[in-house]
Write an enzyme that holds these catalytic residues in place. Structure first.
Site, PDB file in Angstrom:
ATOM      1  N   HIS A  44      36.070  48.207  44.745  1.00  0.00           N
ATOM      2  CA  HIS A  44      34.935  48.991  44.201  1.00  0.00           C
ATOM      3  C   HIS A  44      34.564  50.183  45.088  1.00  0.00           C
ATOM      4  CE1 HIS A  44      34.274  46.172  41.013  1.00  0.00           C
ATOM      5  NE2 HIS A  44      33.929  45.187  41.826  1.00  0.00           N
TER       6      HIS A  44
ATOM      7  N   ASP B 113      41.795  41.448  39.479  1.00  0.00           N
ATOM      8  CA  ASP B 113      40.414  40.983  39.675  1.00  0.00           C
ATOM      9  C   ASP B 113      39.672  41.101  38.335  1.00  0.00           C
ATOM     10  OD1 ASP B 113      38.291  40.630  42.172  1.00  0.00           O
ATOM     11  OD2 ASP B 113      37.379  41.620  40.433  1.00  0.00           O
TER      12      ASP B 113
ATOM     13  N   HIS C 105      36.817  42.170  37.727  1.00  0.00           N
ATOM     14  CA  HIS C 105      36.025  43.403  37.629  1.00  0.00           C
ATOM     15  C   HIS C 105      36.948  44.615  37.694  1.00  0.00           C
ATOM     16  CE1 HIS C 105      33.301  40.331  39.377  1.00  0.00           C
ATOM     17  NE2 HIS C 105      32.408  40.896  38.571  1.00  0.00           N
TER      18      HIS C 105
ATOM     19  N   ASP D 159      38.639  35.954  40.481  1.00  0.00           N
ATOM     20  CA  ASP D 159      37.423  35.678  39.715  1.00  0.00           C
ATOM     21  C   ASP D 159      37.645  35.736  38.202  1.00  0.00           C
ATOM     22  OD1 ASP D 159      37.837  38.394  39.967  1.00  0.00           O
ATOM     23  OD2 ASP D 159      35.840  38.843  40.758  1.00  0.00           O
TER      24      ASP D 159
HETATM   25 ZN   LIG Z   1      35.730  40.789  41.031  1.00  0.00          ZN
END
Ligand SMILES: [Zn+2]
Length: 332
Positions: free
Chosen positions: A124, A159, A161, A246
């Site tokens: 991120h 991931d 996200h 995740d």
């Molecule tokens: Zn994540």
């Protein structure tokens, strides 16, 4: 097949505080997985700190300075989710340096595949902002070092996200093909199908925004039907994986439907997209400790050509329409 593991005691010195999901105990889950796999701590590859020059290939000097100053002051918040402790700058520099050390070791023929068991995570972190538990973008620092040396790099981010930071950093870069499978809608809100790169990097960003409940068969279809043909066209010399865990169905922060066995299949398929000895996996998210341990076991066993699945692969969930749409967008 020799697997190199980058671990460092400094990764436990980044402590976002009580109750934070991106906690030090995640490292213990990874170390438990290494124990299951019989990886001797003596086999580990020692990371080094990324230099300021290496960090500023992808980040502003202002961001590097701000992270350093906040850690020196004892820590604090950079956004509501992203908290530094006194040890966070050193941990983040070494997390970024782990990938550089892994690339060097593989290039020197010291192993065939590497796993960087790093904290804090990185995907991120944008050119100018630390966010979403991430301080410096570990995968991007390694990818930028490779492209500076004339290589072409495939980054696959599984991931749950979207890796907005990695996408931003390479959005106009023709030498990095960034692929992300992620839940949508979900934090950070980016990663739509239509985000495909810009300028000379047009077509070198490929997003799969998947609905909650998507299962492993959807991920494998994405790899087989879209990512593999794109890679054949792009001809990457290296594969860097943003390996967050995740997307596992047990994860408390997300709603995707994977199980440990899916990571084995994904790993095996992705490794075939680049020459042997040119793959580095980086830990990103993954917040259920048992799921994290089991998924790391399945991934790393597959990376060395073994099949160990604490849980079976999954299928039958939604999301195939996203793969079809991505195929139409990128390949037709
Ligand atoms: Zn994540």
């Amino acid at each position: 097949v020799v697997l190199l593991i980058a671990v460092d005691p400094a990764f436990a010195d980044h402590d976002p505080g009580p109750g934070h999901p991106e906690r030090v105990a995640r490292l213990r889950a990874v170390h438990d997985a290494l124990g299951v796999l019989g990886v001797d701590p003596g086999d580990v590859l020692e990371p080094r700190s990324a230099t300021r020059e290496e960090l500023t290939r992808v980040h502003s000097a202002a961001l590097v300075d701000a992270v350093e100053a906040l850690a020196r002051a004892g820590g604090g918040l950079v956004d509501p989710d992203t908290v530094l402790s006194a040890g966070s700058f050193e941990a983040a520099r070494r997390a970024a340096g782990a990938g550089l050390a892994a690339v060097d070791a593989l290039a020197a023929g010291r192993g065939e595949v590497a796993f960087c068991a790093v904290r804090p995570p990185g995907h991120h972190a944008t050119p100018s902002r630390a966010m979403g538990f991430c301080l410096f973008n570990n995968v991007a620092v390694a990818a930028a070092a490779l492209t500076a040396a004339g290589e072409r790099v495939l980054v696959v981010d599984w991931d749950a996200h979207h890796g907005n930071g990695t996408q931003d950093i390479f959005y106009a870069d023709p030498d990095v093909l960034y692929v992300s499978m992620h839940e949508w809608p979900l934090y950070p809100g980016t990663g739509a199908l239509a985000e495909t790169g810009t300028g000379r990097g047009a077509g070198t960003t490929c997003n799969f925004p998947l609905p909650a409940g998507a299962t492993g068969d959807v991920y494998l279809a994405a790899v087989d039907e879209v990512v593999a043909p794109l890679a054949e066209r792009f001809r990457p010399g290296w594969l860097l994986v943003s390996a967050g865990f995740d997307a596992h169905r047990a994860d408390p922060l997300t709603g995707l439907g994977l199980a440990a066995g899916d990571y084995a299949d994904l790993t095996r398929r992705l490794l075939e997209l680049v020459p042997a000895g040119r793959t580095v996996l980086f830990l990103e998210g993954g917040y259920d400790l048992d799921a994290l341990r089991d998924s790391v076991v399945a991934t790393l066993a597959a990376a060395v050509g073994e099949d160990r699945r604490p849980e079976r692969a999954t299928s039958g969930g939604p999301g195939h329409h996203v793969v079809t749409a991505a195929k139409e967008l990128h390949l037709l």
